[in-house]
Design an enzyme around this catalytic site. Structure first.
Site, PDB file in Angstrom:
ATOM      1  N   GLU A 205       8.391  14.542 -22.550  1.00 50.70           N
ATOM      2  CA  GLU A 205       7.096  15.081 -22.138  1.00 50.70           C
ATOM      3  C   GLU A 205       7.131  16.588 -21.871  1.00 50.70           C
ATOM      4  O   GLU A 205       6.848  17.052 -20.758  1.00 50.70           O
ATOM      5  CB  GLU A 205       6.590  14.360 -20.891  1.00 50.70           C
ATOM      6  CG  GLU A 205       6.358  12.891 -21.090  1.00 50.70           C
ATOM      7  CD  GLU A 205       5.730  12.204 -19.882  1.00 50.70           C
ATOM      8  OE1 GLU A 205       5.316  11.036 -20.005  1.00 50.70           O
ATOM      9  OE2 GLU A 205       5.636  12.840 -18.803  1.00 50.70           O
TER      10      GLU A 205
ATOM     11  N   GLU B 226       7.730   5.158 -22.971  1.00 51.48           N
ATOM     12  CA  GLU B 226       7.249   4.818 -21.630  1.00 51.48           C
ATOM     13  C   GLU B 226       5.877   4.182 -21.756  1.00 51.48           C
ATOM     14  O   GLU B 226       5.036   4.635 -22.534  1.00 51.48           O
ATOM     15  CB  GLU B 226       7.119   6.055 -20.733  1.00 51.48           C
ATOM     16  CG  GLU B 226       8.413   6.667 -20.253  1.00 51.48           C
ATOM     17  CD  GLU B 226       8.178   7.865 -19.333  1.00 51.48           C
ATOM     18  OE1 GLU B 226       7.092   7.934 -18.699  1.00 51.48           O
ATOM     19  OE2 GLU B 226       9.052   8.735 -19.265  1.00 51.48           O
TER      20      GLU B 226
ATOM     21  N   TYR C 138       0.044   5.887 -21.477  1.00 48.93           N
ATOM     22  CA  TYR C 138      -0.407   5.182 -20.280  1.00 48.93           C
ATOM     23  C   TYR C 138      -1.907   4.908 -20.267  1.00 48.93           C
ATOM     24  O   TYR C 138      -2.338   3.846 -19.852  1.00 48.93           O
ATOM     25  CB  TYR C 138      -0.065   6.010 -19.030  1.00 48.93           C
ATOM     26  CG  TYR C 138       1.401   6.073 -18.702  1.00 48.93           C
ATOM     27  CD1 TYR C 138       2.007   5.131 -17.868  1.00 48.93           C
ATOM     28  CD2 TYR C 138       2.209   7.087 -19.221  1.00 48.93           C
ATOM     29  CE1 TYR C 138       3.364   5.195 -17.562  1.00 48.93           C
ATOM     30  CE2 TYR C 138       3.565   7.163 -18.920  1.00 48.93           C
ATOM     31  CZ  TYR C 138       4.138   6.213 -18.093  1.00 48.93           C
ATOM     32  OH  TYR C 138       5.477   6.283 -17.796  1.00 48.93           O
TER      33      TYR C 138
ATOM     34  N   ARG D  17      16.504   3.209 -21.662  1.00 46.82           N
ATOM     35  CA  ARG D  17      16.310   4.643 -21.817  1.00 46.82           C
ATOM     36  C   ARG D  17      16.649   5.328 -20.498  1.00 46.82           C
ATOM     37  O   ARG D  17      16.087   4.983 -19.448  1.00 46.82           O
ATOM     38  CB  ARG D  17      14.869   4.944 -22.241  1.00 46.82           C
ATOM     39  CG  ARG D  17      14.637   6.436 -22.414  1.00 46.82           C
ATOM     40  CD  ARG D  17      13.247   6.766 -22.929  1.00 46.82           C
ATOM     41  NE  ARG D  17      13.067   8.205 -22.850  1.00 46.82           N
ATOM     42  CZ  ARG D  17      12.096   8.826 -22.200  1.00 46.82           C
ATOM     43  NH1 ARG D  17      11.159   8.133 -21.569  1.00 46.82           N
ATOM     44  NH2 ARG D  17      12.031  10.139 -22.160  1.00 46.82           N
TER      45      ARG D  17
ATOM     46  N   ASN E  59       5.135   8.413 -25.251  1.00 44.98           N
ATOM     47  CA  ASN E  59       4.807   7.895 -23.921  1.00 44.98           C
ATOM     48  C   ASN E  59       3.299   7.718 -23.847  1.00 44.98           C
ATOM     49  O   ASN E  59       2.546   8.657 -24.125  1.00 44.98           O
ATOM     50  CB  ASN E  59       5.246   8.870 -22.828  1.00 44.98           C
ATOM     51  CG  ASN E  59       6.749   8.880 -22.627  1.00 44.98           C
ATOM     52  OD1 ASN E  59       7.482   8.151 -23.289  1.00 44.98           O
ATOM     53  ND2 ASN E  59       7.210   9.706 -21.713  1.00 44.98           N
TER      54      ASN E  59
ATOM     55  N   HIS F 242      14.969  15.651 -18.998  1.00 40.54           N
ATOM     56  CA  HIS F 242      13.832  15.000 -18.351  1.00 40.54           C
ATOM     57  C   HIS F 242      13.444  15.824 -17.116  1.00 40.54           C
ATOM     58  O   HIS F 242      13.530  15.349 -15.983  1.00 40.54           O
ATOM     59  CB  HIS F 242      14.171  13.556 -17.990  1.00 40.54           C
ATOM     60  CG  HIS F 242      12.969  12.686 -17.765  1.00 40.54           C
ATOM     61  ND1 HIS F 242      12.761  11.500 -18.446  1.00 40.54           N
ATOM     62  CD2 HIS F 242      11.896  12.826 -16.949  1.00 40.54           C
ATOM     63  CE1 HIS F 242      11.635  10.943 -18.032  1.00 40.54           C
ATOM     64  NE2 HIS F 242      11.101  11.738 -17.121  1.00 40.54           N
TER      65      HIS F 242
END
Length: 494
Positions: free
Chosen positions: A188, A397, A330, A98, A328, A143
């Site tokens: 995002e 991600e 985390y 990516r 994404n 991005h």
């Protein structure tokens, strides 16, 4: 912390530490990959006709705001070292990579009619190099690095940005589309709009709480839909690709099993993930956002809600603009109900009206915001699947930071293992996850933290002009996962 949160928290921690690592094979067609972003790795900020973007401008004007006073002028020098990077990917054995296109590298002023041929050549060469090595490109159009010329015209607050983004997307599809099967419009967008226009904590550094972030998102969603329809109507028949958006969010776990905290957690999910996904999948903004922001706006003396309204035509135009969804993920947070925030200066946080916090017992990383909560990814994926009609999902991600003091990054090995184990369980739950993308291929410029936090599989020596890449211990583990499709020594068929 109130006593009512203790039992659920103990159960959560029990999940975190007691679960065994899955011994089930990942499906044969499951895609493993890794990721980077243009500003974070390319460097060459003013070479070969590239235009200035908002991160060039912001880091040059405000070096004191970056943790180590650095910038992405050279970064990992991937502009010159892309073949070396692809060789690393080939050695890892990944199925996909990516990357993002720098808008200002291909169209320096943001106007697609004024293209920069060396920039187009760079991405053509990179995509061909990936193809030649049997690596599927997943390409993000935006991005975070808006051309500064467009920011000077108002950036994402100027309605004309919708057409400018559509023109840029058409250029990218036309020039690169034969080599790209997976497109993402935005990475995002919450960070673009919330950190860029609400808190003023990232480029372009505008702080207009409770107003400009909503306007930013409104235009981002309209721009996303514009790009999707351009692809669908002009390119899909010949290129046969897919297009989606990348949405990031913590998993928001209720702080207790009380109805109030359950409702508060769902409200937070809608104010974060639903802010973007609801219009794309269900039509319009989440009802809880529309209701709360309208009520608070009226009490604050506004003549209309601070949350912009879509027309009926826009709702229909935006709804359904997805072929798949990038997520994404985390970390996680706990959420409790709290008293209604005072009616004074408006803000997105007050509009949400809940209490978000983390447990001090959750393991930490080198990033203050990133607590290690593997159980959260399974819950997040199940919620997304159940809320938005079971879309095809790729994790775009997922990763963890360390300080770079050692190549023996056991925290990353453990993180990948435990998060992937929970992702594998989510597949068994019925979630249609078809890929996983580790952030990041290599240490890079981590925005306001500069080079002080390291997310890479490969270490990069930023003091050496040649920017050598050195594998960390996690490289061998990730290679093993990819080659065996298994997280432990011996796996069983699903």
């Amino acid at each position: 912390m109130s006593s009512k949160t203790l039992l659920p928290l103990m159960l959560i921690l029990g999940i975190c530490f007691a679960d065994d690592v899955s011994n089930k094979l990942f499906p044969d067609d499951f895609m493993f990959g890794t990721a980077t972003a243009a500003y974070q790795v390319e460097g060459a900020w003013n070479e070969d006709g590239k235009g200035e973007n908002i991160w060039d401008n912001y880091t040059h004007a405000h070096p004191d705001l970056v943790a180590d006073h650095t910038n992405g002028d050279v970064a990992c020098d991937s502009y010159h070292k892309y073949k070396e990077d692809v060789a690393l990917l080939k050695d890892l054995g990944v199925q996909h990579y990516r990357l993002s296109i720098s808008w200002s590298r291909v169209a320096p002023t943001g106007q697609a009619s004024l293209v920069n041929q060396p920039g187009l050549t760079y991405y053509r060469n990179l995509l061909q190099e990936l193809r030649d090595n049997n690596i599927e490109p997943m390409v993000t159009l935006y991005h975070w690095d808006l051309p500064q010329a467009l920011q000077d015209q108002g950036g994402w607050l100027n309605d004309s940005i919708v057409d400018r983004f559509g023109d840029y997307a058409r250029l990218a599809f036309d020039i690169f589309g034969d080599n790209v099967q997976y497109w993402f419009t935005f990475n995002e967008p919450k960070q673009t709009c919330l950190l860029g226009y609400e808190y003023g904590a990232m480029a372009p550094g505008i702080k207009e709480p409770g107003i400009s972030s909503y306007k930013c998102v409104h235009n981002v969603l309209r721009a996303h839909a514009k790009a999707w329809h351009i692809y669908d109507e002009e390119f899909r028949a010949t290129q046969n690709g897919k297009l989606g958006i990348v949405i990031d969010s913590n998993w928001f776990e209720p702080g207790s099993d009380s109805e109030e905290d359950q409702t508060a957690a769902e409200t937070k999910r809608q104010f974060v993930f639903g802010w973007f996904a609801n219009a794309i999948f269900n039509g319009d903004y989440p009802e809880v956002m529309k209701t709360r922001i309208a009520e608070r706006s009226a009490k604050e003396g506004f003549s209309a809600s601070r949350l912009p309204e879509f027309t009926d035509e826009e709702i229909a135009y935006i709804k359904g603009t997805h072929d798949f969804l990038g997520v994404n993920f985390y970390t996680s947070s706990l959420v409790n109900a709290t008293s209604e925030p005072a009616i004074d200066t408006p803000s997105w946080d007050k509009d949400g009206g809940v209490l978000e916090y983390v447990s001090p017992d959750w393991p930490s990383s080198a990033s203050s915001w990133l607590k290690v909560t593997p159980w959260g990814i399974r819950k997040q994926l199940n919620w997304v699947s159940q809320t938005y009609g079971s879309p095809d999902i790729v994790i775009t991600e997922n990763g963890v930071s360390e300080d770079g003091s050692s190549l023996n990054d056991t925290i990353r090995v453990d993180y990948y293992r435990d998060y992937l184990s929970n992702l594998r369980d989510a597949i068994d739950d019925g979630v249609k996850v078809f890929g996983y993308t580790a952030w990041s291929l290599m240490d890079n410029f981590e925005w306001m933290q500069g080079y002080s936090e390291k997310f890479g599989l490969y270490s990069v020596d930023f003091t050496d002009p040649d920017r050598p890449r050195t594998p960390k211990a996690s490289v061998e583990y990730f290679k093993k996962i990819i080659s065996t499709r298994c997280l432990v020594d011996t796996c069983v068929e699903s």
